[in-house]
Design a protein around this motif. Structure first.
Motif, mmCIF file in Angstrom:
data_model
loop_
_atom_site.group_PDB
_atom_site.id
_atom_site.type_symbol
_atom_site.label_atom_id
_atom_site.label_comp_id
_atom_site.label_asym_id
_atom_site.label_seq_id
_atom_site.Cartn_x
_atom_site.Cartn_y
_atom_site.Cartn_z
ATOM 1 N N THR A 29 11.988 6.315 5.881
ATOM 2 C CA THR A 29 10.821 5.931 6.667
ATOM 3 C C THR A 29 9.816 7.071 6.675
ATOM 4 O O THR A 29 10.194 8.240 6.844
ATOM 5 C CB THR A 29 11.226 5.579 8.107
ATOM 6 O OG1 THR A 29 12.197 4.531 8.081
ATOM 7 C CG2 THR A 29 10.023 5.124 8.919
ATOM 8 N N ASP A 31 3.542 2.886 6.891
ATOM 9 C CA ASP A 31 4.027 2.278 5.662
ATOM 10 C C ASP A 31 4.106 3.336 4.566
ATOM 11 O O ASP A 31 3.487 4.403 4.667
ATOM 12 C CB ASP A 31 3.083 1.151 5.218
ATOM 13 C CG ASP A 31 3.041 0.013 6.227
ATOM 14 O OD1 ASP A 31 4.070 -0.218 6.902
ATOM 15 O OD2 ASP A 31 1.979 -0.636 6.339
ATOM 16 N N THR A 32 4.867 3.037 3.511
ATOM 17 C CA THR A 32 4.940 3.974 2.386
ATOM 18 C C THR A 32 3.530 4.244 1.874
ATOM 19 O O THR A 32 2.792 3.309 1.546
ATOM 20 C CB THR A 32 5.790 3.390 1.245
ATOM 21 O OG1 THR A 32 7.100 3.109 1.741
ATOM 22 C CG2 THR A 32 5.879 4.372 0.089
#
Length: 286
Positions: free
Chosen positions: A235, A267-268
């Motif tokens: 994460t 988010d990535t």
């Protein structure tokens, strides 16, 4: 190494077909050759052998402090894993030969290169090769122990651990995620002379961010490896200075507020530019 062992096996077969030696003698010669190969095995092989006998897929029990010290003593240098140290004038961040002739603009556009040495259910051995200023954003390692060694160059590491018990704070605005309080564990530049850094599930800087000060490479050993099905998902986070949000219920955590930050899950990142490379070091005998 595997090819040498195969050749040794082929020789045994030829002996059996053409020589009047006993099978026991031939087996002895093969085993002798096998053990000589293992004796002269690479440092990477030593790392693999130690990890294989020490780590478990669940990560429980976690590696003992003695096992971590022993593993730290085995970690290697760039030549041991097939890397060439890069200078700041050769800023490709790839760490191995084969990609020459890039112009200056193309060099700055080069991604972080990921080299997979070995991976199984119990551990991952890998290398990240960075061009200058490349960043792996702040991310966590849930339930994992990670050993990191800078192989060449300089890297800035900023790392946090969660404050326990967990402390959250709601943020204003629809769609905004709550922030969680963390304490700063590391904020410094690492070089090969620093040695090996170790993070644990709840200490040592389990959430960290890597920023390349110069072209650099980092060897990582993660145990157990990321596995979403087992609850070990990577994460990403962004950190905010402590004063950005008031402490929960107006309570203060310390007079040294610079040691704390609020982390918000993200988010990535779209700009995380990473690609796989080819590990060029000694083969591992599994």
């Amino acid at each position: 190494m595997l090819s040498k062992l195969q050749k040794a096996s082929d020789k045994v077969g030829l002996f059996l077909q053409n020589k009047p030696f006993s099978t026991a003698w031939l087996q002895f010669q093969f085993q002798r050759h096998f053990h000589m190969e293992r004796k002269n095995s690479s440092k990477v092989q030593g790392l693999y052998d130690f990890c294989k006998k020490t780590f478990t897929p669940s990560g429980t029990p976690p590696p003992s402090s003695q096992a971590v010290r022993d593993l730290c003593s085995l970690l290697v240098g760039p030549a041991d894993v097939g890397l060439e140290e890069q200078s700041s004038d050769d800023d490709r961040g790839l760490g191995f030969s084969g990609l020459y002739g890039l112009n200056r603009v193309a060099r700055w556009a080069q991604p972080i290169t990921y080299l997979d040495i070995y991976e199984c259910d119990s551990f991952t051995m890998c290398i990240f090769c960075f061009p200058t200023s490349a960043v792996i954003p702040l991310h966590d390692h849930p339930g994992m122990t990670v050993l990191s060694k800078v192989l060449y160059g300089s890297m800035h590491v900023k790392a946090y651990d969660w404050v326990e018990p967990a402390r959250f704070q709601e943020t204003k605005g629809p769609g905004y995620r709550p922030v969680r309080l963390a304490k700063l564990a590391t904020d410094k530049v690492l070089t090969p002379q620093y040695g090996t850094s170790v993070l644990y599930p709840k200490s040592g800087g389990n959430l960290h961010c890597f920023t390349a000060v110069t072209p650099c490479a980092v060897l990582d050993i993660l145990t157990p490896p990321y596995n979403e099905d087992a609850g070990r998902k990577c994460t990403y986070y962004v950190d905010y200075p402590f004063p950005t949000f008031s402490a929960v219920n107006g309570a203060e955590v310390s007079n040294e507020k610079e040691e704390y930050a609020w982390l918000s899950e993200i988010d990535t990142p779209d700009d995380l530019y990473m690609r796989p490379g080819v590990y060029a070091g000694p083969a591992i005998l599994v």
